[in-house]
Design a protein around this motif. Structure first.
Motif, PDB file in Angstrom:
ATOM      1  N   ALA A  70       0.820  -1.216   0.000  1.00 46.03           N
ATOM      2  CA  ALA A  70       0.000   0.000   0.000  1.00 46.03           C
ATOM      3  C   ALA A  70       0.857   1.270   0.000  1.00 46.03           C
ATOM      4  O   ALA A  70       0.540   2.226  -0.726  1.00 46.03           O
ATOM      5  CB  ALA A  70      -0.972  -0.016   1.179  1.00 46.03           C
ATOM      6  N   PRO A  71       1.958   1.325   0.787  1.00 47.82           N
ATOM      7  CA  PRO A  71       2.783   2.542   0.725  1.00 47.82           C
ATOM      8  C   PRO A  71       3.368   2.814  -0.653  1.00 47.82           C
ATOM      9  O   PRO A  71       3.557   3.977  -1.030  1.00 47.82           O
ATOM     10  CB  PRO A  71       3.901   2.254   1.741  1.00 47.82           C
ATOM     11  N   THR A  72       3.653   1.770  -1.430  1.00 45.27           N
ATOM     12  CA  THR A  72       4.237   1.978  -2.757  1.00 45.27           C
ATOM     13  C   THR A  72       3.231   2.589  -3.724  1.00 45.27           C
ATOM     14  O   THR A  72       3.624   3.152  -4.749  1.00 45.27           O
ATOM     15  CB  THR A  72       4.766   0.658  -3.354  1.00 45.27           C
ATOM     16  N   ALA A  73       1.939   2.465  -3.421  1.00 47.79           N
ATOM     17  CA  ALA A  73       0.899   2.959  -4.322  1.00 47.79           C
ATOM     18  C   ALA A  73       0.319   4.302  -3.889  1.00 47.79           C
ATOM     19  O   ALA A  73      -0.593   4.809  -4.546  1.00 47.79           O
ATOM     20  CB  ALA A  73      -0.229   1.927  -4.426  1.00 47.79           C
ATOM     21  N   LEU A  74       0.827   4.891  -2.820  1.00 45.02           N
ATOM     22  CA  LEU A  74       0.272   6.157  -2.335  1.00 45.02           C
ATOM     23  C   LEU A  74       0.305   7.266  -3.391  1.00 45.02           C
ATOM     24  O   LEU A  74      -0.679   8.011  -3.524  1.00 45.02           O
ATOM     25  CB  LEU A  74       1.009   6.594  -1.067  1.00 45.02           C
ATOM     26  N   PRO A  75       1.395   7.429  -4.160  1.00 44.24           N
ATOM     27  CA  PRO A  75       1.360   8.462  -5.212  1.00 44.24           C
ATOM     28  C   PRO A  75       0.255   8.214  -6.244  1.00 44.24           C
ATOM     29  O   PRO A  75      -0.377   9.162  -6.709  1.00 44.24           O
ATOM     30  CB  PRO A  75       2.755   8.366  -5.850  1.00 44.24           C
ATOM     31  N   ALA A  76       0.027   6.951  -6.585  1.00 37.70           N
ATOM     32  CA  ALA A  76      -1.031   6.640  -7.543  1.00 37.70           C
ATOM     33  C   ALA A  76      -2.398   6.935  -6.954  1.00 37.70           C
ATOM     34  O   ALA A  76      -3.293   7.471  -7.644  1.00 37.70           O
ATOM     35  CB  ALA A  76      -0.941   5.169  -7.971  1.00 37.70           C
ATOM     36  N   PHE A  77      -2.606   6.603  -5.693  1.00 42.55           N
ATOM     37  CA  PHE A  77      -3.884   6.906  -5.051  1.00 42.55           C
ATOM     38  C   PHE A  77      -4.136   8.409  -5.041  1.00 42.55           C
ATOM     39  O   PHE A  77      -5.256   8.870  -5.313  1.00 42.55           O
ATOM     40  CB  PHE A  77      -3.891   6.371  -3.613  1.00 42.55           C
ATOM     41  N   ALA A  78      -3.112   9.192  -4.724  1.00 49.45           N
ATOM     42  CA  ALA A  78      -3.259  10.649  -4.693  1.00 49.45           C
ATOM     43  C   ALA A  78      -3.558  11.201  -6.085  1.00 49.45           C
ATOM     44  O   ALA A  78      -4.377  12.117  -6.242  1.00 49.45           O
ATOM     45  CB  ALA A  78      -1.985  11.283  -4.129  1.00 49.45           C
ATOM     46  N   THR A  79      -2.914  10.630  -7.099  1.00 47.04           N
ATOM     47  CA  THR A  79      -3.163  11.064  -8.475  1.00 47.04           C
ATOM     48  C   THR A  79      -4.607  10.800  -8.878  1.00 47.04           C
ATOM     49  O   THR A  79      -5.263  11.648  -9.499  1.00 47.04           O
ATOM     50  CB  THR A  79      -2.212  10.334  -9.438  1.00 47.04           C
ATOM     51  N   TYR A  80      -5.124   9.635  -8.521  1.00 46.70           N
ATOM     52  CA  TYR A  80      -6.503   9.294  -8.860  1.00 46.70           C
ATOM     53  C   TYR A  80      -7.480  10.259  -8.189  1.00 46.70           C
ATOM     54  O   TYR A  80      -8.448  10.710  -8.799  1.00 46.70           O
ATOM     55  CB  TYR A  80      -6.805   7.861  -8.449  1.00 46.70           C
ATOM     56  N   CYS A 157       3.466   2.232 -13.302  1.00 50.08           N
ATOM     57  CA  CYS A 157       3.470   2.655 -11.903  1.00 50.08           C
ATOM     58  C   CYS A 157       4.103   4.033 -11.738  1.00 50.08           C
ATOM     59  O   CYS A 157       3.698   4.803 -10.859  1.00 50.08           O
ATOM     60  CB  CYS A 157       4.241   1.638 -11.053  1.00 50.08           C
ATOM     61  N   ARG A 158       5.093   4.343 -12.566  1.00 50.12           N
ATOM     62  CA  ARG A 158       5.776   5.628 -12.454  1.00 50.12           C
ATOM     63  C   ARG A 158       5.010   6.755 -13.121  1.00 50.12           C
ATOM     64  O   ARG A 158       5.335   7.931 -12.899  1.00 50.12           O
ATOM     65  CB  ARG A 158       7.171   5.507 -13.082  1.00 50.12           C
ATOM     66  N   ARG A 159       4.004   6.428 -13.935  1.00 51.10           N
ATOM     67  CA  ARG A 159       3.198   7.455 -14.608  1.00 51.10           C
ATOM     68  C   ARG A 159       1.720   7.194 -14.342  1.00 51.10           C
ATOM     69  O   ARG A 159       0.953   6.864 -15.260  1.00 51.10           O
ATOM     70  CB  ARG A 159       3.481   7.446 -16.098  1.00 51.10           C
ATOM     71  N   PRO A 160       1.283   7.324 -13.100  1.00 48.66           N
ATOM     72  CA  PRO A 160      -0.112   7.006 -12.779  1.00 48.66           C
ATOM     73  C   PRO A 160      -1.114   7.923 -13.477  1.00 48.66           C
ATOM     74  O   PRO A 160      -2.232   7.494 -13.763  1.00 48.66           O
ATOM     75  CB  PRO A 160      -0.166   7.180 -11.256  1.00 48.66           C
ATOM     76  N   LEU A 161      -0.728   9.170 -13.767  1.00 41.38           N
ATOM     77  CA  LEU A 161      -1.659  10.083 -14.434  1.00 41.38           C
ATOM     78  C   LEU A 161      -2.054   9.540 -15.800  1.00 41.38           C
ATOM     79  O   LEU A 161      -3.245   9.434 -16.122  1.00 41.38           O
ATOM     80  CB  LEU A 161      -1.017  11.467 -14.570  1.00 41.38           C
ATOM     81  N   ALA A 162      -1.070   9.176 -16.615  1.00 39.74           N
ATOM     82  CA  ALA A 162      -1.364   8.625 -17.941  1.00 39.74           C
ATOM     83  C   ALA A 162      -2.110   7.304 -17.828  1.00 39.74           C
ATOM     84  O   ALA A 162      -3.014   7.011 -18.625  1.00 39.74           O
ATOM     85  CB  ALA A 162      -0.059   8.435 -18.722  1.00 39.74           C
ATOM     86  N   PHE A 163      -1.758   6.506 -16.837  1.00 39.43           N
ATOM     87  CA  PHE A 163      -2.410   5.207 -16.644  1.00 39.43           C
ATOM     88  C   PHE A 163      -3.894   5.376 -16.353  1.00 39.43           C
ATOM     89  O   PHE A 163      -4.740   4.710 -16.955  1.00 39.43           O
ATOM     90  CB  PHE A 163      -1.721   4.471 -15.494  1.00 39.43           C
ATOM     91  N   PHE A 164      -4.241   6.273 -15.444  1.00 41.69           N
ATOM     92  CA  PHE A 164      -5.640   6.449 -15.068  1.00 41.69           C
ATOM     93  C   PHE A 164      -6.451   7.136 -16.165  1.00 41.69           C
ATOM     94  O   PHE A 164      -7.619   6.807 -16.381  1.00 41.69           O
ATOM     95  CB  PHE A 164      -5.746   7.234 -13.766  1.00 41.69           C
ATOM     96  N   ILE A 165      -5.840   8.089 -16.857  1.00 42.12           N
ATOM     97  CA  ILE A 165      -6.562   8.754 -17.956  1.00 42.12           C
ATOM     98  C   ILE A 165      -6.921   7.741 -19.032  1.00 42.12           C
ATOM     99  O   ILE A 165      -8.019   7.773 -19.603  1.00 42.12           O
ATOM    100  CB  ILE A 165      -5.704   9.897 -18.537  1.00 42.12           C
ATOM    101  N   ALA A 166      -6.021   6.810 -19.298  1.00 44.63           N
ATOM    102  CA  ALA A 166      -6.278   5.809 -20.337  1.00 44.63           C
ATOM    103  C   ALA A 166      -7.412   4.875 -19.968  1.00 44.63           C
ATOM    104  O   ALA A 166      -8.090   4.328 -20.858  1.00 44.63           O
ATOM    105  CB  ALA A 166      -5.003   5.005 -20.604  1.00 44.63           C
ATOM    106  N   LEU A 179      -4.484  -1.396 -11.382  1.00 42.10           N
ATOM    107  CA  LEU A 179      -3.292  -0.897 -10.703  1.00 42.10           C
ATOM    108  C   LEU A 179      -2.638  -2.006  -9.877  1.00 42.10           C
ATOM    109  O   LEU A 179      -1.410  -2.139  -9.852  1.00 42.10           O
ATOM    110  CB  LEU A 179      -3.658   0.287  -9.805  1.00 42.10           C
ATOM    111  N   GLY A 180      -3.466  -2.810  -9.197  1.00 35.36           N
ATOM    112  CA  GLY A 180      -2.928  -3.911  -8.408  1.00 35.36           C
ATOM    113  C   GLY A 180      -2.191  -4.920  -9.272  1.00 35.36           C
ATOM    114  O   GLY A 180      -1.122  -5.422  -8.883  1.00 35.36           O
ATOM    115  N   LEU A 181      -2.734  -5.227 -10.451  1.00 38.46           N
ATOM    116  CA  LEU A 181      -2.081  -6.182 -11.339  1.00 38.46           C
ATOM    117  C   LEU A 181      -0.753  -5.642 -11.861  1.00 38.46           C
ATOM    118  O   LEU A 181       0.242  -6.380 -11.976  1.00 38.46           O
ATOM    119  CB  LEU A 181      -3.012  -6.524 -12.508  1.00 38.46           C
ATOM    120  N   VAL A 182      -0.735  -4.348 -12.187  1.00 35.22           N
ATOM    121  CA  VAL A 182       0.510  -3.725 -12.637  1.00 35.22           C
ATOM    122  C   VAL A 182       1.546  -3.738 -11.511  1.00 35.22           C
ATOM    123  O   VAL A 182       2.730  -4.042 -11.725  1.00 35.22           O
ATOM    124  CB  VAL A 182       0.231  -2.288 -13.119  1.00 35.22           C
ATOM    125  N   CYS A 183       1.091  -3.426 -10.297  1.00 38.43           N
ATOM    126  CA  CYS A 183       1.986  -3.435  -9.147  1.00 38.43           C
ATOM    127  C   CYS A 183       2.482  -4.855  -8.863  1.00 38.43           C
ATOM    128  O   CYS A 183       3.657  -5.051  -8.533  1.00 38.43           O
ATOM    129  CB  CYS A 183       1.245  -2.876  -7.937  1.00 38.43           C
TER     130      CYS A 183
END
Length: 244
Positions: A70-80, A157-166, A179-183
Motif C-alpha cells: 500500500a505505501p508503494t501505491a500512495l502516489p497513484a492513489f493521490a493522483t486518482y 506505476c511511475r506514470r499514474p496520471l497517464a495510466f488512469f486517464i487511459a 493498478l494492483g495487477l501492474v503493481c
C-alpha cells in the motif's frame, strides 16, 4: 475526497505493520530454533505452517502485502483523487480493488509456503533451509529486474496520471484491480524473497518496502532497477558457491 479517507488508509497501513510487529518472532527464539531445531519452537507453542492451517498463513501474507505494498501505491492513489476533484472518485473502491489483487497473491504465497514447508525446504518460520532454493529465488528476482515485463509494469506505476486517464471510464474498482495487477507485475519476485530474507522478518520487510517505494519513483527508480538486479544475481551466485 475528505481527509477521513486518507486517515483510514494510513490507519490501515499502520495497523498492518502493528499486527506484523505483534506477530513477529523475537530474534532470541529464531536463534534458539537454529540451535535446538524445529522442536524448540513447537515446544514453546509457536504456530507452525502445518498447525496454523492455510487460512492463518494467508492472513499473515495479506497483512504483509497491505503493510508493504500500500505505501508503494500512495502516489497513484493521490493522483486518482486529484483527477476526480469530487467524492465521485471513490478512493475506497480504488484501494479495495488494489488490495484485492494482493489478497489473491497472498493465497498463492500461502499455498507455496505450505508446499515448500511440507517438502522440507522451509523452516516452520517460513525461512529457506535450502541453499539451492535461496539461490534460485535470488536469481529469478535478479533476472526479472531486466525483463520487459518488469519495465512495462514499472513504466505504468511511475506514470499514474497517464495510466488512469487511459482507463478512466472503467471506474475506481476496476482501476484499482488494474493498478494492483501492474503493481504485482513489478513486485512479485521481490516479495517472493521473503522466503530468503525470512517470512515475518521485520528487517527484511522494512528494507523491501523502502526499495519498492523508491523503485516506483519516476526520477530515482530508473537508476535503481538494473543495479538491484545485479546485486540480486551476485547474491544468488554467492549463496550457490557457499552452499556447494
Amino acid at each position: 475526497m475528505g481527509g477521513v479517507h486518507w486517515l483510514a488508509l494510513f490507519g490501515l497501513i499502520l495497523g498492518a505493520w502493528g499486527a506484523l510487529y505483534a506477530m513477529a518472532l523475537p530474534a532470541e527464539l529464531r536463534e534458539g530454533a537454529a540451535i535446538y531445531g524445529d522442536g524448540f519452537l513447537q515446544g514453546l507453542c509457536i504456530v507452525t505452517p502445518d498447525a496454523a492451517g492455510f487460512g492463518r498463513i494467508t492472513v499473515m501474507w495479506a497483512l504483509m502485502s497491505a503493510a508493504m505494498m500500500a505505501p508503494t501505491a500512495l502516489p497513484a492513489f493521490a493522483t486518482y483523487e486529484d483527477l476526480g476533484h469530487s467524492a465521485e472518485t471513490r478512493l475506497g473502491a480504488l484501494v479495495a480493488g488494489y488490495l484485492g489483487v494482493w489478497i489473491g497473491f497472498s493465497l498463492l504465497a500461502a499455498a507455496a509456503q505450505m508446499a515448500l514447508f511440507r517438502a522440507g525446504l522451509l523452516t516452520p518460520l517460513g525461512d529457506s533451509r535450502s541453499g539451492l532454493l535461496s539461490a534460485g529465488l535470488l536469481a529469478v528476482a535478479g533476472a526479472y529486474q531486466f525483463s520487459p515485463m518488469k519495465e512495462a509494469c514499472l513504466s505504468r506505476c511511475r506514470r499514474p496520471l497517464a495510466f488512469f486517464i487511459a482507463h478512466w471510464e472503467a471506474g475506481p474498482l476496476r482501476n484499482g484491480v488494474r493498478l494492483g495487477l501492474v503493481c504485482l507485475g513489478c513486485c512479485w519476485a521481490l516479495m517472493a524473497l521473503a522466503f530468503v530474507g525470512g517470512v515475518m522478518n521485520l528487517a527484511f520487510m522494512g528494507l523491501a518496502t523502502v526499495i519498492m517505494v523508491l523503485e516506483k519513483l519516476p526520477d530515482l527508480g530508473r537508476y535503481l532497477t538494473h543495479p538491484l538486479g545485479v546485486v540480486l544475481l551476485a547474491a544468488s551466485a554467492w549463496v550457490l558457491l557457499t552452499t556447494i
